[in-house]
Motif scaffolding. Structure first.
Motif, PDB file in Angstrom:
ATOM      1  N   THR A   1       1.992  12.644   3.564  1.00 10.95           N
ATOM      2  CA  THR A   1       1.659  13.660   2.587  1.00 10.95           C
ATOM      3  C   THR A   1       1.004  13.222   1.835  1.00 10.95           C
ATOM      4  OG1 THR A   1       3.642  15.035   3.331  1.00 10.95           O
ATOM      5  CG2 THR A   1       2.554  15.484   1.105  1.00 10.95           C
ATOM      6  N   ILE A   2      -0.329  13.727   1.286  1.00  9.26           N
ATOM      7  CA  ILE A   2      -1.033  13.291   0.018  1.00  9.26           C
ATOM      8  C   ILE A   2      -1.106  14.707  -0.894  1.00  9.26           C
ATOM      9  CG2 ILE A   2      -2.239  11.173   1.119  1.00  9.26           C
ATOM     10  CD1 ILE A   2      -4.669  12.562   1.401  1.00  9.26           C
ATOM     11  N   GLU A   3      -1.473  14.389  -2.046  1.00 10.29           N
ATOM     12  CA  GLU A   3      -1.151  15.477  -3.072  1.00 10.29           C
ATOM     13  C   GLU A   3      -2.505  15.411  -3.927  1.00 10.29           C
ATOM     14  OE1 GLU A   3       2.528  14.529  -4.302  1.00 10.29           O
ATOM     15  OE2 GLU A   3       3.510  16.005  -3.055  1.00 10.29           O
TER      16      GLU A   3
ATOM     17  N   ASN B   1       1.124  -1.338   0.154  1.00 10.10           N
ATOM     18  CA  ASN B   1      -0.172  -0.111   0.146  1.00 10.10           C
ATOM     19  C   ASN B   1       0.773   1.244   0.052  1.00 10.10           C
ATOM     20  OD1 ASN B   1      -2.357  -1.113  -0.166  1.00 10.10           O
ATOM     21  ND2 ASN B   1      -2.879  -1.083   2.074  1.00 10.10           N
ATOM     22  N   ASP B   2       2.156   1.135   0.517  1.00  7.31           N
ATOM     23  CA  ASP B   2       2.955   2.258   0.659  1.00  7.31           C
ATOM     24  C   ASP B   2       3.346   2.895  -1.005  1.00  7.31           C
ATOM     25  OD1 ASP B   2       2.876   2.239   3.242  1.00  7.31           O
ATOM     26  OD2 ASP B   2       4.578   1.196   3.459  1.00  7.31           O
ATOM     27  N   GLU B   3       2.975   2.078  -1.884  1.00  5.35           N
ATOM     28  CA  GLU B   3       3.826   2.393  -3.216  1.00  5.35           C
ATOM     29  C   GLU B   3       2.155   2.902  -3.990  1.00  5.35           C
ATOM     30  OE1 GLU B   3       6.772   2.209  -4.072  1.00  5.35           O
ATOM     31  OE2 GLU B   3       7.097   1.618  -2.130  1.00  5.35           O
ATOM     32  N   LEU B   4       1.263   2.901  -3.365  1.00  7.98           N
ATOM     33  CA  LEU B   4       0.274   3.645  -4.027  1.00  7.98           C
ATOM     34  C   LEU B   4       0.276   5.060  -4.378  1.00  7.98           C
ATOM     35  CD1 LEU B   4      -2.867   1.902  -2.139  1.00  7.98           C
ATOM     36  CD2 LEU B   4      -2.323   1.489  -4.636  1.00  7.98           C
TER      37      LEU B   4
ATOM     38  N   PHE C   1     -13.108  14.256  -3.125  1.00  8.80           N
ATOM     39  CA  PHE C   1     -13.553  12.994  -2.543  1.00  8.80           C
ATOM     40  C   PHE C   1     -14.967  13.309  -1.790  1.00  8.80           C
ATOM     41  CE2 PHE C   1      -9.880  14.294  -0.675  1.00  8.80           C
ATOM     42  CZ  PHE C   1     -10.195  14.676   0.685  1.00  8.80           C
ATOM     43  N   GLU C   2     -15.682  12.293  -1.554  1.00  5.67           N
ATOM     44  CA  GLU C   2     -17.218  12.644  -0.812  1.00  5.67           C
ATOM     45  C   GLU C   2     -17.153  11.925   0.514  1.00  5.67           C
ATOM     46  OE1 GLU C   2     -19.605  14.530  -1.524  1.00  5.67           O
ATOM     47  OE2 GLU C   2     -18.891  15.292  -3.646  1.00  5.67           O
ATOM     48  N   SER C   3     -16.277  10.784   0.789  1.00  8.58           N
ATOM     49  CA  SER C   3     -16.276  10.078   2.053  1.00  8.58           C
ATOM     50  C   SER C   3     -14.673  10.533   2.631  1.00  8.58           C
ATOM     51  CB  SER C   3     -16.382   8.751   1.771  1.00  8.58           C
ATOM     52  OG  SER C   3     -17.426   8.316   1.165  1.00  8.58           O
ATOM     53  N   PRO C   4     -14.816  10.698   4.034  1.00  8.61           N
ATOM     54  CA  PRO C   4     -13.568  10.849   4.587  1.00  8.61           C
ATOM     55  C   PRO C   4     -12.586   9.959   4.278  1.00  8.61           C
ATOM     56  CG  PRO C   4     -15.344  10.662   6.162  1.00  8.61           C
ATOM     57  CD  PRO C   4     -15.838  10.075   5.050  1.00  8.61           C
ATOM     58  N   ILE C   5     -11.128  10.495   3.943  1.00 12.90           N
ATOM     59  CA  ILE C   5     -10.144   9.882   3.802  1.00 12.90           C
ATOM     60  C   ILE C   5      -9.004   9.874   5.227  1.00 12.90           C
ATOM     61  CG2 ILE C   5     -10.380   9.988   1.473  1.00 12.90           C
ATOM     62  CD1 ILE C   5      -7.814  11.963   1.580  1.00 12.90           C
ATOM     63  N   PHE C   6      -7.985   9.042   5.199  1.00 13.43           N
ATOM     64  CA  PHE C   6      -7.306   9.001   6.398  1.00 13.43           C
ATOM     65  C   PHE C   6      -6.070   9.693   5.888  1.00 13.43           C
ATOM     66  CE2 PHE C   6      -7.096   4.598   4.954  1.00 13.43           C
ATOM     67  CZ  PHE C   6      -5.764   4.390   5.017  1.00 13.43           C
ATOM     68  N   VAL C   7      -4.966  10.250   6.858  1.00  9.85           N
ATOM     69  CA  VAL C   7      -3.876  10.655   6.641  1.00  9.85           C
ATOM     70  C   VAL C   7      -2.972  10.121   7.667  1.00  9.85           C
ATOM     71  CG1 VAL C   7      -2.047  12.241   5.749  1.00  9.85           C
ATOM     72  CG2 VAL C   7      -4.652  12.603   5.147  1.00  9.85           C
ATOM     73  N   LYS C   8      -2.201   9.197   7.381  1.00  8.50           N
ATOM     74  CA  LYS C   8      -1.572   8.611   8.364  1.00  8.50           C
ATOM     75  C   LYS C   8      -0.367   9.510   8.899  1.00  8.50           C
ATOM     76  CE  LYS C   8       0.221   5.294   5.814  1.00  8.50           C
ATOM     77  NZ  LYS C   8       0.855   4.135   4.941  1.00  8.50           N
TER      78      LYS C   8
ATOM     79  N   GLU D   1      -9.595   6.349  -3.320  1.00  9.11           N
ATOM     80  CA  GLU D   1     -10.374   4.976  -2.687  1.00  9.11           C
ATOM     81  C   GLU D   1      -9.457   4.288  -1.920  1.00  9.11           C
ATOM     82  OE1 GLU D   1     -12.048   1.856  -5.631  1.00  9.11           O
ATOM     83  OE2 GLU D   1     -12.600   3.729  -6.870  1.00  9.11           O
ATOM     84  N   ALA D   2      -8.302   3.980  -2.151  1.00  5.19           N
ATOM     85  CA  ALA D   2      -7.453   3.246  -0.919  1.00  5.19           C
ATOM     86  C   ALA D   2      -7.254   4.094   0.334  1.00  5.19           C
ATOM     87  CB  ALA D   2      -5.940   3.048  -1.496  1.00  5.19           C
ATOM     88  N   MET D   3      -7.657   5.242   0.575  1.00  6.06           N
ATOM     89  CA  MET D   3      -7.400   6.073   1.673  1.00  6.06           C
ATOM     90  C   MET D   3      -8.680   6.200   2.260  1.00  6.06           C
ATOM     91  SD  MET D   3      -4.410   8.879   0.841  1.00  6.06           S
ATOM     92  CE  MET D   3      -4.905   9.011  -0.822  1.00  6.06           C
ATOM     93  N   GLN D   4     -10.065   5.584   1.678  1.00  6.31           N
ATOM     94  CA  GLN D   4     -11.311   6.090   2.220  1.00  6.31           C
ATOM     95  C   GLN D   4     -11.319   5.228   3.486  1.00  6.31           C
ATOM     96  OE1 GLN D   4     -14.281   5.020  -0.471  1.00  6.31           O
ATOM     97  NE2 GLN D   4     -15.847   5.729   0.617  1.00  6.31           N
ATOM     98  N   TRP D   5     -11.829   5.875   4.461  1.00  6.74           N
ATOM     99  CA  TRP D   5     -12.205   5.519   5.857  1.00  6.74           C
ATOM    100  C   TRP D   5     -13.522   4.937   5.915  1.00  6.74           C
ATOM    101  CZ3 TRP D   5      -9.019   4.294   9.462  1.00  6.74           C
ATOM    102  CH2 TRP D   5      -9.287   4.121  10.887  1.00  6.74           C
ATOM    103  N   ASN D   6     -13.832   3.561   5.929  1.00  2.71           N
ATOM    104  CA  ASN D   6     -14.956   3.133   6.136  1.00  2.71           C
ATOM    105  C   ASN D   6     -15.441   2.541   7.502  1.00  2.71           C
ATOM    106  OD1 ASN D   6     -15.281   3.173   3.305  1.00  2.71           O
ATOM    107  ND2 ASN D   6     -13.516   1.489   3.032  1.00  2.71           N
TER     108      ASN D   6
END
Length: 170
Positions: free
Chosen positions: A113-115, A23-26, A102-109, A32-37
């Motif tokens: 950093t996300i861009e 996942n670190d290479e995404l 995005f419409e649903s919450p995402i998480f940031v570890k 979608e991969a960062m969406q908090w469900n």
């Protein structure tokens, strides 16, 4: 049957060696991969931040502009806790909503950093574009940090500058 099993095994081995599926290479904008469900903790503090970004800037007169590539960084500056970004809304110079990322919450570890990248060819934001981010963070931690980097090159000339987000409510 042994030949088929061997063929499947060899195929899987070859493909597994060629790909890194961690996942670190995404890409940093794989929403979608960062969406908090899961359910979000009710003790989280909510806030909103504003970040100015520029699709274009004026040059020599108000009738001549340079188009820019904008990189929007969403940074979790906490070493131990995850923060959540509920929405990232992009507005143009006139204050009209251009898009929501995005419409649903995402998480940031922690320390991640996300861009979001606005291509140089995308002039929709204009000279006064901006983002509004709605976020959640643990009460004892820092709010997420938002930064914009704008850049362009023409021939041998380069132009770049940064902007910093500000919290508009907590």
């Amino acid at each position: 049957m042994k030949k088929v099993s061997l063929l499947i095994f060899v195929s899987l081995f070859v493909f597994a060696c060629g790909k890194n599926t961690k996942n670190d290479e995404l890409p940093s904008n794989n929403w979608e991969a960062m969406q908090w469900n899961n359910k979000l903790d009710t003790s989280l503090v909510s806030g909103a931040s504003y970040l100015s970004v520029y699709s274009q800037i004026y040059s020599t007169t108000e009738h001549k502009t340079h188009d820019l590539t904008s990189t929007v960084s969403i940074r979790n500056i906490n070493k131990k806790d995850t923060v959540f970004i509920k929405s990232a809304k992009y507005y143009d110079t006139k204050g009209e909503l251009m898009r929501t990322y995005f419409e649903s919450p995402i998480f940031v570890k922690p320390m991640q950093t996300i861009e979001i990248v606005i291509d140089e060819k995308d002039k929709t934001g204009g000279t006064g574009a901006n983002f509004v981010f709605d976020w959640l963070a643990p009460k004892k931690d820092k709010a997420p940090y938002f930064e914009g980097v704008m850049i362009t090159t023409y021939g041998q000339q380069g132009l770049s500058f940064t902007t910093k987000g500000i919290t508009i409510n907590e």
